[in-house]
Write a protein that holds these residues in place. Structure first.
Motif, mmCIF file in Angstrom:
data_model
loop_
_atom_site.group_PDB
_atom_site.id
_atom_site.type_symbol
_atom_site.label_atom_id
_atom_site.label_comp_id
_atom_site.label_asym_id
_atom_site.label_seq_id
_atom_site.Cartn_x
_atom_site.Cartn_y
_atom_site.Cartn_z
ATOM 1 N N SER A 46 41.767 42.530 39.486
ATOM 2 C CA SER A 46 42.215 43.757 38.827
ATOM 3 C C SER A 46 43.644 44.147 39.184
ATOM 4 O O SER A 46 44.236 44.990 38.530
ATOM 5 C CB SER A 46 41.286 44.911 39.200
ATOM 6 N N THR A 47 44.194 43.554 40.243
ATOM 7 C CA THR A 47 45.551 43.935 40.627
ATOM 8 C C THR A 47 46.572 42.876 40.224
ATOM 9 O O THR A 47 47.725 42.944 40.616
ATOM 10 C CB THR A 47 45.637 44.121 42.152
ATOM 11 N N THR A 48 46.147 41.919 39.455
ATOM 12 C CA THR A 48 47.081 40.851 39.071
ATOM 13 C C THR A 48 47.320 40.879 37.567
ATOM 14 O O THR A 48 46.522 41.432 36.805
ATOM 15 C CB THR A 48 46.518 39.463 39.427
ATOM 16 N N TRP A 51 44.501 39.184 34.981
ATOM 17 C CA TRP A 51 43.118 39.647 35.018
ATOM 18 C C TRP A 51 42.345 39.324 33.744
ATOM 19 O O TRP A 51 41.149 39.036 33.788
ATOM 20 C CB TRP A 51 43.047 41.140 35.336
#
Lengths: 530, 142
Positions: A46-48, A51
């Protein structure tokens, strides 16, 4: 022989977590056995920027696509809806969007009210204290005063609607239809060491912030602190009943291929609406050749999946629609209940979602032949990205004995346990309801100002809500467990997940299934005498 | 000959108005997630390259984007199907690329750990919803 616990819980998902916490908090010795592992938060995509690609592969909610080592094959070729799940601590809540509405009071008595489905052996009022307890344990945001429900209080402020939510609210207002900020298992204030939501976006790939109230971050820390034991990467293959319909152990296969036997006084199965019948049907013995707890023949029957209609609108204005908690924004229960003017019984809810990410925006437009290779591609993309609003219609499908989960003895998982086959069809009532929902979905999108609308259903990849396959009831001939989740056949066996649902309602089931797990746990504690 | 990057550049050309890079300029290695996909990619590129070479006076790198697209759009269905599947994958690689996302103004989405601020909404219009009264069915037990 020495028992390993007072109660063995099979499965550490939403229901298993809730009941393990409750039992352990009352001093009951609990051992929970989970086939998967604790999710690795550091691997959440979720932080890339990639995703959306991960969602198609290793973080897919669909095991046949995800294929991680804890998954079992599911043959859903005889169903218009694919089955989704997550096998690990926290279960499907790790990948859910966080929608947390309760079922309605009428959902528990559809036979009496509408002459369809069946009545539950319990009521909304019975469950109300457990809904409240669960909300408190989980951390729920929403807005009190919703006319779609009896009073619900004690929630955190709702997740922000954003521009898209405001625009859609205008559409519902013009239609004079109910709409309300979504009930979300997402905390918007700091709670017990957890940080609030900061609108990272793709909640259904795991929440690295810990703001989404998945069971691995809500119940499990509390359950372990209260003394519950949890064994992971260990698959329960069989419940072993040796005498007079009493289970005395479970047979477990660990990741290294070793077989272990664990004993307890009571056994609670919480493996979801597909995994639970799979385990019961695989637990054959000389006394129960058609599976454990199956004298009614209803284990695996009456599968309900909430067929999904999907509506999309393209707007002129940049609504920043891809920003915010992906699944949770607004909900409408305008068409939830049976109405005389409809050509179907029961109803559906709308959920306004956030818009798709850039990859999905582009691929969807390509498939619709609205994105063309070459010089215009960027203009065509820009006309859609952050200007697309998605909305789901969740349909109540009625229980039908023909819709079922059965064992597939040809295909087996890595431990040699039979996999499952799904047989599911939409009936005429659901088809009419779907048509109504798609038409009304387009209408409200247009009223909100969409310049173009799309609608289709049932969506194939939407079988996340698995219900009804070990239904509760008073009559042992027509149900698998009683109102307290206890098997009619087996004295010390309980089922405490969405398998026990008698009807499906038209909302996401997690809030209700956790309340039911707590209700069942409460009565099991009384029975044990703690 | 013709590379995956050449094909991507023709299908997704750069655009100065939107500040977008061309498809061949992004990291396409993300598409090779396993041996099967790698093999499929190599085969697809060869099929397209051979077709373009056989149906134009030059190879893909010598063609303008317009000419390349003209040739492949006239291809028979099996080749168009390959192009279509490859195109979907290219869109996945392209629109999930950090450089492309920066150009879209969503550079580090999802923006961990700072997050994105979304202003609270005005919920006054919900009064009308409330004023219409309960819309759940009151049943005997409640």
């Amino acid at each position: 022989m020495k028992s390993h616990a007072d109660v063995i819980v099979v499965g550490a998902g939403a229901a298993g977590a809730a009941i393990s916490w409750q039992l352990a908090s009352s001093g009951v010795r609990v051992l929970c056995i989970e086939q998967g592992d604790f999710p690795d938060v550091s691997q959440y995509p979720s932080t890339t920027s990639r995703w959306e690609l991960k969602k198609q592969n290793e973080f897919s909610p669909f095991p046949n696509r995800r294929r991680n080592s804890y998954d079992y094959p599911i043959d859903d070729s005889d169903s218009p809806i694919s089955i989704g799940n997550f096998n690990g601590v926290g279960g499907a809540t790790v990948l859910f969007s966080g929608h947390f509405p309760r079922m309605h009071p009428s959902d528990f008595m559809t036979k009496t009210l509408d002459g369809v489905g069946d009545d539950w052996p319990l009521t909304y009022s019975d469950l109300e204290p457990f809904f409240t307890l669960n909300d408190r344990n989980v951390g729920v945001s929403g807005l009190s005063g919703d006319p779609a429900y009896p009073e619900i209080t004690g929630m955190m402020p709702p997740v922000p609607l954003g521009k898209l939510g405001e625009v859609m609210m205008t559409g519902f207002k013009r239609a004079e239809w109910h709409c309300w900020p979504a009930y979300s298992a997402i905390i918007t204030r700091p709670v017990a060491g957890r940080s609030p939501c900061v609108n990272l976006g793709p909640c259904n790939l795991g929440c690295p912030q810990g703001a989404k109230s998945s069971a691995d971050v809500t119940y499990w820390p509390k359950a372990l602190e209260a003394g519950a034991k949890l064994i992971t990467k260990s698959q329960v293959i069989r419940l072993v009943a040796r005498r007079n319909n009493v289970i005395d152990s479970v047979e477990v296969r660990s990741l290294d291929g070793q077989t272990h036997v664990y004993r307890a006084g009571f056994f609670v199965v919480t493996c979801n609406g597909v995994g639970t019948p799979r385990l019961l049907l695989n637990s054959v013995s000389s006394d129960s050749r058609s599976g454990l707890a199956n004298s009614s023949g209803l284990v695996g029957k009456n599968l309900m999946l909430h067929p999904l209609g999907y509506i999309e609108g393209i707007f002129e204005e940049d609504l920043q629609s891809s920003v915010g908690p992906q699944g949770c924004c607004l909900a409408s229960h305008e068409f939830y209940e049976t109405r005389g003017e409809h050509d179907f019984k029961r109803g559906y809810s709308f959920q306004v979602l956030r818009g798709p990410g850039p990859v999905e925006t582009a691929v969807t437009a390509l498939k619709r032949r609205e994105l063309h290779w070459g010089k215009n591609i960027h203009r065509q993309f820009a006309d859609r990205f952050n200007r697309t609003v998605s909305m789901a219609a969740i349909l109540e499908d009625l229980p039908r004995v023909e819709n079922e989960v059965s064992l597939d003895t040809i295909r087996r998982d890595r431990n040699g346990m039979p996999s499952v086959r799904i047989k599911y069809k939409l009936d005429q009532n659901t088809r009419r309801m779907l048509s109504h929902a798609l038409s009304n979905g387009r209408r409200v999108m247009s009223l909100a100002g969409a310049k173009k609308t799309y609608a289709f259903g049932p969506v194939r990849e939407s079988g996340w809500h698995l219900m009804g396959t070990a239904r509760m009831g008073s009559d042992p001939g027509k149900s698998v467990v009683d109102r307290y989740g206890k098997s009619h056949d087996v004295q010390n066996l309980y089922v405490a997940d969405s398998s026990v649902f008698v009807t499906a309602g038209a909302v996401n089931p997690t809030s209700t299934l956790q309340a039911i797990a707590l209700w069942i746990g409460h009565h099991l504690i009384e029975r044990i005498g703690r | 000959m013709c590379s995956l990057e050449d094909i991507a550049s023709h299908m997704i050309p750069s655009d100065s108005e939107f500040g977008m890079p061309n498809g061949g300029g992004v990291d396409l290695r993300v598409l090779s997630i396993d041996a099967f996909k790698e093999l499929w990619l190599q085969t697809s590129v060869k099929v397209i390259a051979d077709y373009v070479h056989a149906n134009s006076e030059t190879n893909c790198s010598g063609l303008s984007s317009e000419s390349f697209l003209e040739v492949i759009m006239a291809a028979p269905p099996p080749i168009r199907q390959t192009i279509s599947q490859l195109g979907e994958w290219l869109l996945g690689a392209y629109f999930s690329d950090p450089v492309v996302q920066q150009s879209l103004g969503i550079a580090s989405v999802p923006p961990f750990p700072g997050g994105t601020y979304i202003a609270p909404s005005n919920l006054e219009s919900l009064e009308e919803v409330v004023n219409r009264g309960p819309n759940f069915r009151k049943v005997a037990q409640h």
